[in-house]
Structures are given as C-alpha cells and as structure tokens.
Write an enzyme that holds these catalytic residues in place. Sequence first.
Site, PDB file in Angstrom:
ATOM      1  CB  THR A   1     -51.653  47.788 -20.060  1.00 22.72           C
ATOM      2  OG1 THR A   1     -50.554  46.933 -20.406  1.00 22.72           O
ATOM      3  CG2 THR A   1     -51.164  49.230 -20.033  1.00 22.72           C
TER       4      THR A   1
ATOM      5  CE  LYS B   1     -45.092  44.558 -19.646  1.00 21.02           C
ATOM      6  NZ  LYS B   1     -46.453  44.017 -19.715  1.00 21.02           N
TER       7      LYS B   1
ATOM      8  CD  GLU C   1     -48.866  45.742 -17.788  1.00 23.03           C
ATOM      9  OE1 GLU C   1     -49.168  45.214 -18.878  1.00 23.03           O
ATOM     10  OE2 GLU C   1     -48.766  46.968 -17.625  1.00 23.03           O
ATOM     11  N   GLY C   2     -46.940  42.185 -15.079  1.00 18.85           N
ATOM     12  CA  GLY C   2     -46.214  41.078 -15.674  1.00 18.85           C
ATOM     13  C   GLY C   2     -46.351  41.028 -17.184  1.00 18.85           C
TER      14      GLY C   2
END
Length: 229
Positions: free
Chosen positions: A24, A45, A117-118
């Site tokens: 993050t 996300k 973002e995974g």
Amino acid sequence: MTAPVLRLPAVVLVTGTDTDVGKTVATAALAAVLQSGGASVAAYKPTQTGVLTGDGGDMVEVRRLAGIAAAVEGVRLTLPMAPVAAAAREGGKLPTLASHVAAIHRLAATHDHVLVEGAGGVLVELDGEGNTIAELAAHLPGAAVVVVCRSSLGTLNHTLLTLEALERRNVAAAGLVVGSWPQEPTDVELDNRDFFAALPTPLLGCLPEGAALLTGEQFRAAAPGWLAV
C-alpha cells in the site's frame, strides 16, 4: 528543479513477496512520484480483505498519502484472510476477472496511469476460478508488475520466486521496491539491496520505515527521493 518522471506503463500491478510487505505504501509512493511528473493517477484494489464496512482500507490510505481522488475497491471483505477463503466464510461473492479488467479500463480511460494493488502475493487467487494478479496482468496488454519485497533475511528467495512466477506466465516485471528500509540496516540488508540492484529487473527504490506515519503533504514531498527515475 524539475521533478523526476518515473517511467512506467499505463497500467501497473503492485504485488508483494508476502503479505504486509508494504504494497500500500509502495502504491502510494508510485502514485505520488508519477503525479510529481505531471501524470494523472488512479488506484484500484481488486479485493480488500480484513477491513470492516465503513472503516478505512488500503485505498483510503493511498488517497491520503498520494493525494489522488480516484482510489477504489472491487470488493470488500471483513475477514483478514485470502480473498477466496474470506468470501467463502462470509458468504460473499467475488468479482470475476473480467469485471476487474473492465474496472481498470474505465479508470485508464480518464487517467494516465492506473496502479492496481494486489492482495498478498502474486499467486493469491482473486476470484475462486484460479485467477491471480498474474492472470489479471496478462489480460491487460502492455501492463507490468512492480514487486514489493522485504529487506531482511529470506527476501532473496521470495523475490526470485515471485519474479520466476511472473516470467513463466510471460508477465513483465517493471521493477522491485523494498517496502520498508530500516534507518540502521544490517549487513544482511545491505547485501540484499546490492543483490537486488544487480538483477535484470530494476530496483526502483527503498521506502524508509515509518513512511506511512507521515502526513500526506510530507509523504508527497519526500516520495520522489525514494524511487529512481
């Protein structure tokens, strides 16, 4: 002095070698640096887990630190577990891979860059159909992955395994970011950084520990000094 411009493709997926590795903060730092070069940036996300409805989440933190307006979630689950397991226990439904691709395309239509973002590492499933961040990247032509890694002992193996997984799936790796670099690094950490710097995949930079404690203004001012051009 002109702000540095980070050379990245229009869509960048941010994954990690592990959970809680700094994805993050890395996403926020990438967004801040891209914006400092004059680009418009959105963040996405696909699956947010471990956050109660109405509470902040990773995208809220990215908005605070990077100062971007468009930072959205595909789905939110409250249990602090991998997406498929959390959805099964909560009776929730996970979005399809196609829905994530469509959401990213919508953001890309109005922004120069979209940062995705995974959840966890690169092979954590997103949808219950076996699709991961790697498969998502493969469905986004021209996209590349930034791998966020640790500085400490064990990080070389985890990082090389992640890069190998991407290579086997023909997914480009845009670079590495050390998610938390200590104020007083050990010899192991210094050697690990040198190892990363010698890899074909570029080391984009090392984010200082405690970066998330900064105000948004402080974070945005400092971020261009953390990541390489």
